[in-house]
Design a protein around this motif. Sequence first.
Motif, PDB file in Angstrom:
ATOM      1  N   ARG A  42      45.822  45.290  38.515  1.00  0.00           N
ATOM      2  CA  ARG A  42      45.933  44.601  39.812  1.00  0.00           C
ATOM      3  C   ARG A  42      44.546  44.319  40.390  1.00  0.00           C
ATOM      4  N   ALA A  43      43.620  45.274  40.217  1.00  0.00           N
ATOM      5  CA  ALA A  43      42.242  45.063  40.681  1.00  0.00           C
ATOM      6  C   ALA A  43      41.591  43.918  39.903  1.00  0.00           C
ATOM      7  N   ILE A  44      41.865  43.860  38.602  1.00  0.00           N
ATOM      8  CA  ILE A  44      41.312  42.778  37.780  1.00  0.00           C
ATOM      9  C   ILE A  44      41.903  41.443  38.220  1.00  0.00           C
ATOM     10  N   LYS A  45      43.204  41.399  38.424  1.00  0.00           N
ATOM     11  CA  LYS A  45      43.876  40.157  38.829  1.00  0.00           C
ATOM     12  C   LYS A  45      43.366  39.677  40.194  1.00  0.00           C
ATOM     13  N   LYS A  46      43.077  40.620  41.088  1.00  0.00           N
ATOM     14  CA  LYS A  46      42.631  40.298  42.446  1.00  0.00           C
ATOM     15  C   LYS A  46      41.156  39.869  42.490  1.00  0.00           C
ATOM     16  N   ALA A  47      40.373  40.308  41.505  1.00  0.00           N
ATOM     17  CA  ALA A  47      38.932  40.020  41.490  1.00  0.00           C
ATOM     18  C   ALA A  47      38.675  38.517  41.357  1.00  0.00           C
ATOM     19  N   ASN A  48      37.532  38.089  41.850  1.00  0.00           N
ATOM     20  CA  ASN A  48      37.142  36.678  41.753  1.00  0.00           C
ATOM     21  C   ASN A  48      36.519  36.332  40.403  1.00  0.00           C
ATOM     22  N   ALA A  49      36.231  37.336  39.592  1.00  0.00           N
ATOM     23  CA  ALA A  49      35.556  37.123  38.314  1.00  0.00           C
ATOM     24  C   ALA A  49      36.499  36.551  37.266  1.00  0.00           C
ATOM     25  N   LYS A  50      35.935  35.795  36.339  1.00  0.00           N
ATOM     26  CA  LYS A  50      36.668  35.359  35.156  1.00  0.00           C
ATOM     27  C   LYS A  50      36.915  36.589  34.283  1.00  0.00           C
ATOM     28  N   VAL A  51      38.052  36.599  33.597  1.00  0.00           N
ATOM     29  CA  VAL A  51      38.399  37.701  32.704  1.00  0.00           C
ATOM     30  C   VAL A  51      38.379  37.176  31.271  1.00  0.00           C
ATOM     31  N   VAL A  52      37.531  37.803  30.447  1.00  0.00           N
ATOM     32  CA  VAL A  52      37.373  37.414  29.055  1.00  0.00           C
ATOM     33  C   VAL A  52      37.910  38.544  28.183  1.00  0.00           C
ATOM     34  N   TYR A  53      38.787  38.195  27.252  1.00  0.00           N
ATOM     35  CA  TYR A  53      39.247  39.170  26.272  1.00  0.00           C
ATOM     36  C   TYR A  53      38.558  38.865  24.950  1.00  0.00           C
TER      37      TYR A  53
END
Length: 188
Positions: A123-134
């Motif tokens: 949830r913290a990752i989803k809420k963050a403004n940063a792009k998420v790279v896997y």
Amino acid sequence: LSGQSFGNLFLAAMNGVCGSYVEAVRNVSDILSVKGTVLPVTLDDININARLYDGSVIKGEKNISEGLKLGDKRIERIELVPKNARILPDAKAAIADADLIVLGPGSIYTSVIPNLLVKGVYRAIKKANAKVVYVCNIMSQPGESDNMTAFDHVEAIYRHSCEGLIDICIANTQDLPERMKKSYNHQN
């Protein structure tokens, strides 16, 4: 100690010397000259179980890959034990302040997904403004991710967290060089 990764043993030893996991991670970061800050996602003592599609359960990280090598079994779900592990407040703050969040590389079911299962992390990752790279592993984890495609990896992450968590997936699309295929097949 048989079957444990060097990293896990090193952190366990440093935890014993330092008296706290946060201090152990800081000291390991100093020893390895890590740039930036490394934080554990939780300080709670957790283990993982794998629930398989056939209904059976494999308990413990070490046993998961070993147990899956014994037959044609696939993981349906990874579970934390106990289920109520909480995110470290410093980790939550770091996620909120991140310019970029990188998941992986690492074993999909025993390294990447367990971090997302800690209460509050995805949830913290989803809420963050940063792009998420896997960053998808370049090779299969024998017994754990055999025959999985990059799509299968992303789908497993979504199944354990939420749809749309990842903005970008980096995956190797080249075949293994012949010399690596021989080495990899020899190990299995």
